[in-house]
Design a protein around this motif. Structure first.
Motif, PDB file in Angstrom:
ATOM      1  N   GLN A 148      73.026  19.433  67.432  1.00 53.65           N
ATOM      2  CA  GLN A 148      72.547  19.253  66.094  1.00 53.65           C
ATOM      3  C   GLN A 148      73.992  18.748  65.512  1.00 53.65           C
ATOM      4  OE1 GLN A 148      69.684  19.760  65.019  1.00 53.65           O
ATOM      5  NE2 GLN A 148      69.012  20.843  66.788  1.00 53.65           N
ATOM      6  N   VAL A 151      73.606  17.611  62.035  1.00 53.51           N
ATOM      7  CA  VAL A 151      73.472  18.656  61.099  1.00 53.51           C
ATOM      8  C   VAL A 151      75.084  18.920  60.581  1.00 53.51           C
ATOM      9  CG1 VAL A 151      73.158  21.016  60.358  1.00 53.51           C
ATOM     10  CG2 VAL A 151      71.548  19.632  61.707  1.00 53.51           C
ATOM     11  N   ALA A 154      76.467  16.303  58.212  1.00 54.53           N
ATOM     12  CA  ALA A 154      75.887  16.604  56.991  1.00 54.53           C
ATOM     13  C   ALA A 154      76.515  17.746  56.312  1.00 54.53           C
ATOM     14  CB  ALA A 154      74.258  16.626  57.025  1.00 54.53           C
ATOM     15  N   VAL A 155      76.757  18.844  57.009  1.00 54.77           N
ATOM     16  CA  VAL A 155      77.377  19.886  56.351  1.00 54.77           C
ATOM     17  C   VAL A 155      78.815  19.519  55.747  1.00 54.77           C
ATOM     18  CG1 VAL A 155      78.355  22.125  56.660  1.00 54.77           C
ATOM     19  CG2 VAL A 155      76.371  21.772  57.372  1.00 54.77           C
ATOM     20  N   LEU A 158      78.489  17.498  52.863  1.00 48.88           N
ATOM     21  CA  LEU A 158      78.128  18.406  51.700  1.00 48.88           C
ATOM     22  C   LEU A 158      79.594  18.915  51.070  1.00 48.88           C
ATOM     23  CD1 LEU A 158      74.862  19.785  52.568  1.00 48.88           C
ATOM     24  CD2 LEU A 158      75.455  18.313  50.814  1.00 48.88           C
ATOM     25  N   VAL A 199      64.986  19.230  61.516  1.00 46.31           N
ATOM     26  CA  VAL A 199      66.282  19.617  61.001  1.00 46.31           C
ATOM     27  C   VAL A 199      67.066  18.535  60.509  1.00 46.31           C
ATOM     28  CG1 VAL A 199      67.671  19.924  63.139  1.00 46.31           C
ATOM     29  CG2 VAL A 199      68.167  21.210  60.974  1.00 46.31           C
ATOM     30  N   ASP A 200      67.109  17.207  61.238  1.00 46.48           N
ATOM     31  CA  ASP A 200      67.861  16.270  60.872  1.00 46.48           C
ATOM     32  C   ASP A 200      67.185  15.549  59.733  1.00 46.48           C
ATOM     33  OD1 ASP A 200      69.380  16.372  63.233  1.00 46.48           O
ATOM     34  OD2 ASP A 200      68.104  15.221  64.346  1.00 46.48           O
ATOM     35  N   MET A 203      68.468  17.770  56.748  1.00 46.49           N
ATOM     36  CA  MET A 203      69.783  17.532  55.936  1.00 46.49           C
ATOM     37  C   MET A 203      69.956  16.175  55.672  1.00 46.49           C
ATOM     38  SD  MET A 203      71.020  20.387  56.708  1.00 46.49           S
ATOM     39  CE  MET A 203      72.732  19.896  56.546  1.00 46.49           C
ATOM     40  N   LEU A 206      68.413  16.682  52.228  1.00 44.68           N
ATOM     41  CA  LEU A 206      69.487  17.419  51.445  1.00 44.68           C
ATOM     42  C   LEU A 206      70.650  16.728  50.997  1.00 44.68           C
ATOM     43  CD1 LEU A 206      70.095  20.475  50.511  1.00 44.68           C
ATOM     44  CD2 LEU A 206      71.334  20.882  52.646  1.00 44.68           C
ATOM     45  N   LEU A 207      71.234  15.787  51.663  1.00 45.24           N
ATOM     46  CA  LEU A 207      72.166  14.995  51.284  1.00 45.24           C
ATOM     47  C   LEU A 207      71.881  13.952  50.171  1.00 45.24           C
ATOM     48  CD1 LEU A 207      74.158  13.684  54.320  1.00 45.24           C
ATOM     49  CD2 LEU A 207      74.950  14.982  52.678  1.00 45.24           C
TER      50      LEU A 207
END
Length: 514
Positions: A148, A151, A154-155, A158, A199-200, A203, A206-207
Motif C-alpha cells: 500500500q 496509501v 497519500a498520508v 495529507l 483503498v487507493d 485515498m 480523500l486527497l
C-alpha cells in the motif's frame, strides 16, 4: 511687524509651543488612526499579512524539511531507490527558495513592500515547492517491500497539507498553489493505473476532498488573522491614548508645580509686606480707640477706630491661617516636638473659649479620662487643633445647648480629642467640601457665619504631620462630632522609677534605700 506669540496659557493642557515634547505622541496617534482607517484588502493590511506570512514561513523553515528528510531516510531504507534522494534534494531546494523570499520580505521595511509583486513571488515559490510534492506523488516502488505504498504517500501528503494550511493561512491561494499539482498527479496515476485497489481510490478521493477542506480551514484562519490585526490596531490606539494622557498629565503637573512655586514665592514675599502695615494699623487703631494720646472729640471716631482694629485683627488672623496652610501643604511646617499633656492643653483651650460660649449661653462640658500619659507632639499645633474645633462647635451650636469635649484612649492605644455639638449638622455630600481649603457648607453660607473655610484643612494638615487622623461625623439636625486622633507612636510610656542610692560607705560598697 512680526506676529508675536501670546504669552497666556493655552486652553489645552498639552503645550503646543513644545512640539518636540509632543511629536512622538502625535506620530503614534497619527499612525494608529491611519491603521484603523484602513480595512482588510487595502495595502496596509496586505503588507501586514505578507509580513505575518513571511514570519510563519521562517518560523517553520525546519519543520517540513525535517519531515522530507525523515521520509527520505525511511523510503531509502525500504528500498525505494535513489529516486527518493533526488526527490528530497529537489524539495529542500524548493523550500529554500521559499525561505529566501520570506527572509527578503521580513528585512524589507513595511512601506517598501509592493503587495502585488510579493504576492506573485510567494505564490510562485509555493507552486515550485508543490512540484517537489508532485514528484513525490509520482514516485513508484516496484522493488520495495512496502505494501500500500500509494496509501503511505497519500498520508504523507495529507500531513504536509495540514501543516501548510496552518503555516500559509495569512496568504490566500498558497495552499492551492502548493498542492494542486500533487493532487492532480495522484488522480492521473489512479486513472492510468491498470491495477488499482479500492483503498487507493479512497485515498485519492480523500486527497481530492482534503484540498478544498483545508482551503476552507485556511480561509477561517485568514479571517482570524485579519481580526487579530484589527485588535492589535485597537490596542495600539489605546496605547497611543495612554501616551497622550501621560503627556497631558505631565504637562498639567508641570504647570501645577509652577503655580505652586509662584504661590510659595508670593506668600514668602507678601507675608512680611502684609503683616508690617497690619501691625501698624492694629497699633495705631488701638491707641486711638483707647484715647492714649488724648480724648477724641467725636465719639464716632472712637467707634471707627474700634472697627478698624477688629477688621485688622480679622485680616491678620486670615493671613496667618493662609500662611500656615501653605507651609503645611509645602511640607515646610516645623514641628517643635516635646512631651505635652493633652488634658492640660485641651482644658486651657476650653477656658479660652469660655467667654465666647457664655455669650451664646452655651455650656462646655469636659469629659476627660484620668491619668493619660503624655504625648510627644507640638504644643502649638495641639492648641491650634483644639481651638479650631472648639470655635467651630461654639459657632454652630444653638443657644442653651452643650458642647461636649472628650479626651481618652483609642482602641489601638492612641489618644483622641472629640468635640461634639448639637448644631444643624452637615449633609453627607458636603463633608468633602468643608474639609477642602476655603470650603464652606450650605448651612454656614445661609447663616452667614463668619469664617474662611481654613480651620478644618489646617486641622487635617497638622494631624497628618503628627501621623494622626481626623474624622468628621455629622448628620442633619443631629449635630456634628469632630475627632482628632493621635497614633500610639505619639503616646509616651511611663518610665519606671530609678532606685535611689546612698553615698558609698567606708568599705567602698553601695546600699539601696528602702
Amino acid at each position: 511687524m512680526p506676529e508675536q506669540r501670546p504669552t497666556s496659557i493655552d486652553k489645552n493642557i498639552v503645550d503646543r509651543t513644545k512640539a518636540r515634547r509632543n511629536s512622538d505622541v502625535a506620530r503614534a496617534v497619527r499612525r494608529t488612526r491611519d491603521r484603523l482607517s484602513e480595512q482588510a484588502g487595502t495595502p496596509v493590511y496586505d503588507r501586514e499579512l505578507l509580513k505575518l506570512h513571511a514570519n510563519a514561513v521562517l518560523n517553520t523553515a525546519l519543520a517540513i524539511p525535517l519531515m522530507v528528510l525523515a521520509v527520505c531516510i525511511a523510503g531509502f531504507a525500504a528500498g525505494v531507490g535513489p529516486d527518493i534522494v533526488v526527490w528530497a534534494f529537489v524539495t529542500m531546494t524548493c523550500y529554500t527558495g521559499l525561505s529566501l523570499v520570506a527572509r527578503k520580505v521580513v528585512r524589507t521595511d513595511m512601506a517598501g513592500i509592493e503587495t502585488d509583486t510579493i504576492k506573485r513571488a510567494f505564490l510562485a515559490a509555493h507552486a515550485v515547492s508543490g512540484l517537489g510534492w508532485a514528484y513525490f506523488a509520482w514516485l513508484g516502488c516496484d522493488e520495495c517491500k512496502i505494501e500500500q505504498f500509494m496509501v503511505l504517500k497519500a498520508v504523507v501528503l495529507l500531513l504536509v497539507m495540514a501543516a501548510t494550511a496552518i503555516m500559509a493561512s495569512a496568504l490566500r491561494g498558497a495552499l492551492v498553489a502548493t498542492f494542486a499539482a500533487p493532487v492532480a498527479v495522484f488522480v492521473f496515476l489512479l486513472a492510468v493505473s491498470p491495477e488499482w485497489e479500492p483503498v487507493d481510490a479512497i485515498m485519492v478521493g480523500l486527497l481530492f476532498v482534503s484540498l478544498p477542506f483545508f482551503t476552507y480551514v485556511a480561509g477561517h484562519l485568514h479571517s482570524s488573522t485579519v481580526m487579530l490585526l484589527s485588535f492589535r490596531a485597537e490596542k495600539d490606539m489605546l496605547i497611543a491614548e495612554l501616551e497622550t494622557a501621560k503627556s497631558m498629565s505631565d504637562e498639567a503637573r508641570r504647570r501645577a508645580e509652577e503655580a505652586n512655586l509662584a504661590k510659595s514665592r508670593f506668600l514668602a514675599t507678601m507675608s512680611h509686606e502684609l503683616r508690617t502695615p497690619l501691625n501698624a494699623i492694629l497699633g495705631f487703631s488701638e491707641v486711638m480707640a483707647g484715647e492714649v494720646l488724648g480724648p477724641l472729640q467725636n465719639p464716632t471716631y472712637k467707634e471707627y477706630a474700634g472697627d478698624i482694629h477688629a477688621s485688622g485683627r480679622h485680616l491678620l488672623h486670615l493671613i496667618n491661617e493662609i500662611l500656615d496652610l501653605s507651609r503645611i501643604e509645602a511640607g515646610r511646617y516645623q514641628l517643635n516636638e516635646e512631651p505635652v499633656t493633652l488634658e492640660h492643653i485641651v482644658e486651657e483651650c476650653c477656658h479660652l473659649m469660655e467667654l465666647k460660649a457664655r455669650n451664646k449661653d452655651i455650656r462646655i462640658v469636659q469629659e476627660f479620662e484620668p491619668n493619660l500619659p503624655r504625648l510627644f507632639a507640638d504644643e502649638r499645633s495641639l492648641r491650634q487643633i483644639t481651638l479650631n474645633l472648639l470655635s467651630n462647635a461654639v459657632k454652630f451650636a444653638p443657644s442653651g445647648s452643650d458642647v461636649r469635649v472628650r479626651i481618652g484612649w483609642t482602641a489601638g492605644g492612641g489618644q483622641y480629642v472629640s468635640i461634639k455639638d448639637n448644631g444643624p449638622g452637615i449633609p453627607e455630600e458636603e463633608i468633602p467640601v468643608v474639609l477642602s481649603a476655603f470650603g464652606q457648607g450650605s448651612i454656614a453660607i445661609k447663616s452667614a457665619e463668619e469664617g474662611t473655610g481654613l480651620g478644618l484643612p489646617i486641622v487635617q494638615g497638622l494631624l497628618a504631620l503628627h501621623g494622626g487622623e481626623f474624622k468628621l461625623n455629622s448628620r442633619l439636625r443631629e449635630g456634628t462630632e469632630a475627632i482628632a486622633i493621635f497614633p500610639p507612636q505619639r503616646v509616651m510610656e511611663e518610665l519606671p522609677l530609678v532606685p535611689q542610692t546612698r553615698a558609698p560607705a567606708a568599705t567602698g560598697g553601695y546600699r539601696r534605700s528602702a
